[in-house]
Design a protein around this motif. Structure first.
Motif, mmCIF file in Angstrom:
data_model
loop_
_atom_site.group_PDB
_atom_site.id
_atom_site.type_symbol
_atom_site.label_atom_id
_atom_site.label_comp_id
_atom_site.label_asym_id
_atom_site.label_seq_id
_atom_site.Cartn_x
_atom_site.Cartn_y
_atom_site.Cartn_z
ATOM 1 N N GLN A 4 0.878 -1.160 0.000
ATOM 2 C CA GLN A 4 0.000 0.000 0.000
ATOM 3 C C GLN A 4 0.923 1.220 0.000
ATOM 4 O O GLN A 4 1.983 1.207 0.620
ATOM 5 C CB GLN A 4 -0.840 -0.017 1.270
ATOM 6 N N SER A 6 1.405 5.002 1.226
ATOM 7 C CA SER A 6 0.851 5.963 2.177
ATOM 8 C C SER A 6 1.449 7.323 1.855
ATOM 9 O O SER A 6 2.658 7.443 1.685
ATOM 10 C CB SER A 6 1.210 5.569 3.609
ATOM 11 N N ALA A 36 -7.094 8.852 6.191
ATOM 12 C CA ALA A 36 -7.229 9.066 7.625
ATOM 13 C C ALA A 36 -6.927 10.528 7.836
ATOM 14 O O ALA A 36 -5.903 11.014 7.358
ATOM 15 C CB ALA A 36 -6.227 8.201 8.379
ATOM 16 N N ASP A 37 -7.803 11.242 8.492
ATOM 17 C CA ASP A 37 -7.511 12.670 8.611
ATOM 18 C C ASP A 37 -7.616 13.168 10.035
ATOM 19 O O ASP A 37 -8.334 12.635 10.865
ATOM 20 C CB ASP A 37 -8.402 13.492 7.682
ATOM 21 N N THR A 38 -6.829 14.209 10.302
ATOM 22 C CA THR A 38 -6.878 14.923 11.570
ATOM 23 C C THR A 38 -7.176 16.373 11.203
ATOM 24 O O THR A 38 -7.380 16.667 10.031
ATOM 25 C CB THR A 38 -5.525 14.857 12.306
ATOM 26 N N ILE A 43 -3.594 11.258 5.968
ATOM 27 C CA ILE A 43 -2.733 10.244 5.369
ATOM 28 C C ILE A 43 -3.579 9.504 4.339
ATOM 29 O O ILE A 43 -4.615 8.927 4.664
ATOM 30 C CB ILE A 43 -2.211 9.255 6.430
ATOM 31 N N ARG A 45 -4.095 6.536 1.823
ATOM 32 C CA ARG A 45 -3.608 5.169 1.636
ATOM 33 C C ARG A 45 -4.136 4.641 0.318
ATOM 34 O O ARG A 45 -5.338 4.719 0.059
ATOM 35 C CB ARG A 45 -4.066 4.300 2.809
ATOM 36 N N THR A 68 3.769 0.487 2.605
ATOM 37 C CA THR A 68 3.332 -0.218 3.807
ATOM 38 C C THR A 68 2.822 -1.585 3.379
ATOM 39 O O THR A 68 2.152 -1.706 2.350
ATOM 40 C CB THR A 68 2.158 0.538 4.462
ATOM 41 N N GLU A 97 -4.198 -2.554 12.948
ATOM 42 C CA GLU A 97 -3.880 -1.125 13.056
ATOM 43 C C GLU A 97 -4.997 -0.297 12.423
ATOM 44 O O GLU A 97 -5.452 0.688 12.952
ATOM 45 C CB GLU A 97 -2.563 -0.791 12.367
ATOM 46 N N TYR A 98 -5.385 -0.712 11.214
ATOM 47 C CA TYR A 98 -6.534 -0.084 10.556
ATOM 48 C C TYR A 98 -7.004 -0.984 9.426
ATOM 49 O O TYR A 98 -6.309 -1.937 9.054
ATOM 50 C CB TYR A 98 -6.207 1.323 10.033
ATOM 51 N N LYS A 115 -4.248 -3.541 7.768
ATOM 52 C CA LYS A 115 -2.869 -3.330 8.215
ATOM 53 C C LYS A 115 -2.831 -3.958 9.600
ATOM 54 O O LYS A 115 -3.544 -3.528 10.506
ATOM 55 C CB LYS A 115 -2.538 -1.838 8.288
ATOM 56 N N PHE B 381 7.868 9.969 8.606
ATOM 57 C CA PHE B 381 6.490 9.745 8.184
ATOM 58 C C PHE B 381 6.038 8.342 8.601
ATOM 59 O O PHE B 381 6.817 7.413 8.629
ATOM 60 C CB PHE B 381 6.381 9.910 6.666
ATOM 61 N N SER B 382 4.780 8.234 8.928
ATOM 62 C CA SER B 382 4.207 6.923 9.219
ATOM 63 C C SER B 382 2.833 6.858 8.577
ATOM 64 O O SER B 382 2.173 7.879 8.414
ATOM 65 C CB SER B 382 4.076 6.736 10.727
ATOM 66 N N ASP B 383 2.405 5.650 8.226
ATOM 67 C CA ASP B 383 1.074 5.518 7.642
ATOM 68 C C ASP B 383 0.012 5.514 8.731
ATOM 69 O O ASP B 383 -1.173 5.451 8.449
ATOM 70 C CB ASP B 383 0.982 4.227 6.815
ATOM 71 N N GLU B 384 0.462 5.537 9.989
ATOM 72 C CA GLU B 384 -0.509 5.531 11.085
ATOM 73 C C GLU B 384 -0.648 6.911 11.703
ATOM 74 O O GLU B 384 0.345 7.532 12.077
ATOM 75 C CB GLU B 384 -0.080 4.529 12.157
ATOM 76 N N VAL B 385 -1.876 7.366 11.793
ATOM 77 C CA VAL B 385 -2.170 8.685 12.338
ATOM 78 C C VAL B 385 -1.595 8.844 13.741
ATOM 79 O O VAL B 385 -0.975 9.844 14.080
ATOM 80 C CB VAL B 385 -3.695 8.920 12.380
ATOM 81 N N GLU B 389 0.815 11.739 15.086
ATOM 82 C CA GLU B 389 0.350 12.627 16.158
ATOM 83 C C GLU B 389 1.292 12.575 17.352
ATOM 84 O O GLU B 389 1.569 13.586 17.986
ATOM 85 C CB GLU B 389 -1.083 12.270 16.559
#
Lengths: 142, 433
Positions: A4, A6, A36-38, A43, A45, A68, A97-98, A115, B381-385, B389
């Motif tokens: 994947q 990212s 995935a957003d904040t 991010i 994917r 990933t 993880e997701y 993941k 960088f990571s693919d995990e939020v 964070e």
């Protein structure tokens, strides 16, 4: 094990479209995606038909991008289909993880991208429990 | 060769003090006689040139600051007729009227000598190939380094700032051994090299002389690592003479101020009192050999400390600590002084974080807010939020503990923070005060 991509995206207008534009111009086909957003960043994917080339294209376009390892699982497209798989994963002590889902090409099942913490362990557990997952090339060629 | 001029650079403190006093008396006499602005200021304080009997008496002299140069724009502070001025430099004037500086033939000679000292200290010899990527023009960086490099007898490549790919091509093709530019530009070029697939260790580059903006020890480590060179700091300001006022030696434990030409003092920027040796305060410099534009007690706005202890390199000139920041770059956030170099130092201590950052100061309601933008490199960088964070929180925590103010960290995409080919812009102040 499937790759994947990212991609780091700032929450600014036009960022997502510039990723898809770069990929489109290079004739890369997107198979599945999730964001995935904040409040500040997102991010993206992506599952694409040619991850190695897509990685280079995005990197050259100046994006922060990483590869990933994920696993694409076939889930029966009927009520309770995902629940069954998740239950079996929980039984096997697999930490997720997701995940994100997309409709596959067949009418009977959907595909879910996972993941997981330990992908080797997941493969073994899936085989034991008879959970179907796609090999790398199968996923890209969908 | 580690010194350019051993006799001057290593003279005893005693002889140095005698030389300084003689030159100070001459300078005060000349400005009183030839520069009305100085005479008026001295008269207002009731000071006559004859009152300067010892080096300590310097404290009776009036200060000079940027505003004095502006008030006397363009040539009002010159102490020689224009026919004796053979070079004029000027600031860009972005923060007000430009400040103009002039040089006599002897001034340019002094400046070349000082720059030759600096370059020699950074490893230059007549065999060196020096690529000078400071901007040529009104800015003193370009020509200052240029004349010093010629004085050393090195081969000079006057590449000036900008056009980074060509800079790198020149380094490759001409076999540059010593690079001179701003530290931020050096890092920028390292980045371009990486993009071009060039390994800096394949170049002949050995050292670099970087200045014109404050930079942290961590930034030095980063430059040395990425370019595979030995990086030296150089200090100067055009009002005094330009680059070469103070130079770093191999010990890298402070910059030797050329005390045969300048008298440094450290003062409390608020009370203007001279501070005891070793205290941190504002650097004040008096030129004691300049003809065209002698400057008495110039308020540099740079914060540092002075150390007159013997240095392992053998030079006897006092050392100033690497400048923490220029008070012009300093931002005051809810009463706390914040220097961009402090932010830089924190960021570079976090593995994988690149030294590309921007401070954005704004006022929400009546409250100052500081946002620090940090670029997300592939390493962090990571693919995990959650991981990203966590990284943001870690940077926030480290910054807050170092700066003592609340910080909002914003992770931004790589290469979105403007790269500078000259002095880096580190602060955007959006407060309308």
């Amino acid at each position: 094990m499937s790759k994947q991509l990212s991609v780091f995206l700032e929450n600014k207008a036009g960022r997502l479209s510039s990723v898809t534009k770069a990929l489109g111009e290079a004739r890369i086909n997107i198979r599945a995606l999730s964001i995935a957003d904040t409040s500040d960043f997102g991010i993206l994917r992506l599952i694409v038909n040619d991850p190695n080339r897509a990685y280079q294209i995005l990197k050259d376009a100046g994006f922060t991008v990483s590869e990933t390892e994920v696993i694409a699982v076939r889930v029966q497209d009927t009520p309770g289909g995902l629940a069954t798989v998740l239950e079996q994963m929980s039984d096997a002590n697999l930490n997720i993880e997701y995940l994100y889902a997309f409709l596959g090409t067949s009418e009977d099942d959907a595909l879910v991208i996972f993941k997981v913490e330990d992908i080797k362990k997941a493969r073994i557990a899936f085989k034991e429990k008879g959970i179907q997952f796609l090999e790398e090339q199968e996923l890209y060629q969908l | 060769m580690i010194y350019w001029d051993q006799e001057k650079e290593c003279m005893s403190r005693q002889s140095l003090a005698e030389l300084q006093l003689r030159r100070l008396k001459e300078t005060v006499f000349r400005v009183y006689a030839f520069v009305p602005a100085y005479r008026n200021k001295m008269d207002a304080r009731g000071i006559k040139p004859d009152d300067i009997k010892s080096l300590e008496d310097i404290k009776h002299l009036p200060f000079t600051d940027k505003q004095d140069l502006r008030d006397n724009y363009p040539f009002g502070l010159f102490a020689v007729p224009m026919s004796d001025v053979i070079r004029i430099h000027s600031s860009s004037g972005t923060t007000g009227k430009p400040t103009v500086v002039g040089y006599s033939k002897r001034d340019l000679d002094t400046w070349s000598e000082l720059m030759a000292r600096a370059l020699t200290s950074a490893g230059a010899t007549k065999k060196s190939i020096i690529q000078n990527a400071y901007g040529y023009g009104l800015f003193t960086g370009g020509l200052g380094v240029h004349y010093g490099a010629e004085r050393v007898g090195a081969s000079v490549i006057p590449s000036s700032g900008g056009n980074s790919k060509r800079q790198i091509m020149l380094m490759q093709d001409f076999g540059t051994t010593l690079l001179t530019c701003t530290p931020s530009y050096a890092l920028f070029m390292a980045e371009i090299m990486e993009e071009m697939g060039i390994n800096p260790t394949d170049l002949k580059l050995q050292s670099g002389l970087f200045g014109a903006e404050p930079w942290s020890e961590n930034m030095r480590r980063e430059i040395e690592l990425k370019l595979g060179i030995n990086a030296f700091d150089i200090y100067g300001l055009s009002e005094i003479i330009g680059p070469g006022v103070a130079i770093e030696c191999d010990c890298k434990c402070g910059l030797h101020i050329a005390e045969d030409h300048f008298i440094p003092e450290i003062i409390d920027p608020v009370t203007e009192e001279i501070l005891p040796d070793g205290s941190q305060g504002e650097l004040v410099i008096t030129t004691i050999s300049k003809e065209a534009l002698p400057i008495i007690r110039y308020r540099t706005r740079d914060l540092t400390t002075l150390n007159t202890d013997a240095c392992a390199c053998g030079r006897t000139h006092a050392r100033m600590q690497k400048v923490l920041g220029r008070s012009d770059d300093m931002v005051i956030i809810r009463g706390v002084n914040v220097f961009p170099s402090m932010v830089e130092s924190v960021l570079l201590d976090i593995p994988g974080v690149e030294p590309h950052y921007l401070l954005i100061v704004d006022r929400l309601g009546n409250l100052d807010v500081l946002e620090v933008q940090v670029e997300v490199s592939e390493q962090i960088f990571s693919d995990e939020v959650r991981k990203l964070e966590d990284l943001g929180k870690l940077i926030t925590r480290e910054l807050e503990s170092a700066l003592g103010v609340n910080v909002k960290v914003r992770l931004v995409e790589p290469k979105t923070i403007e790269r500078s080919e000259g002095k880096a812009k580190r602060v955007v102040d959006r407060r309308n005060i």
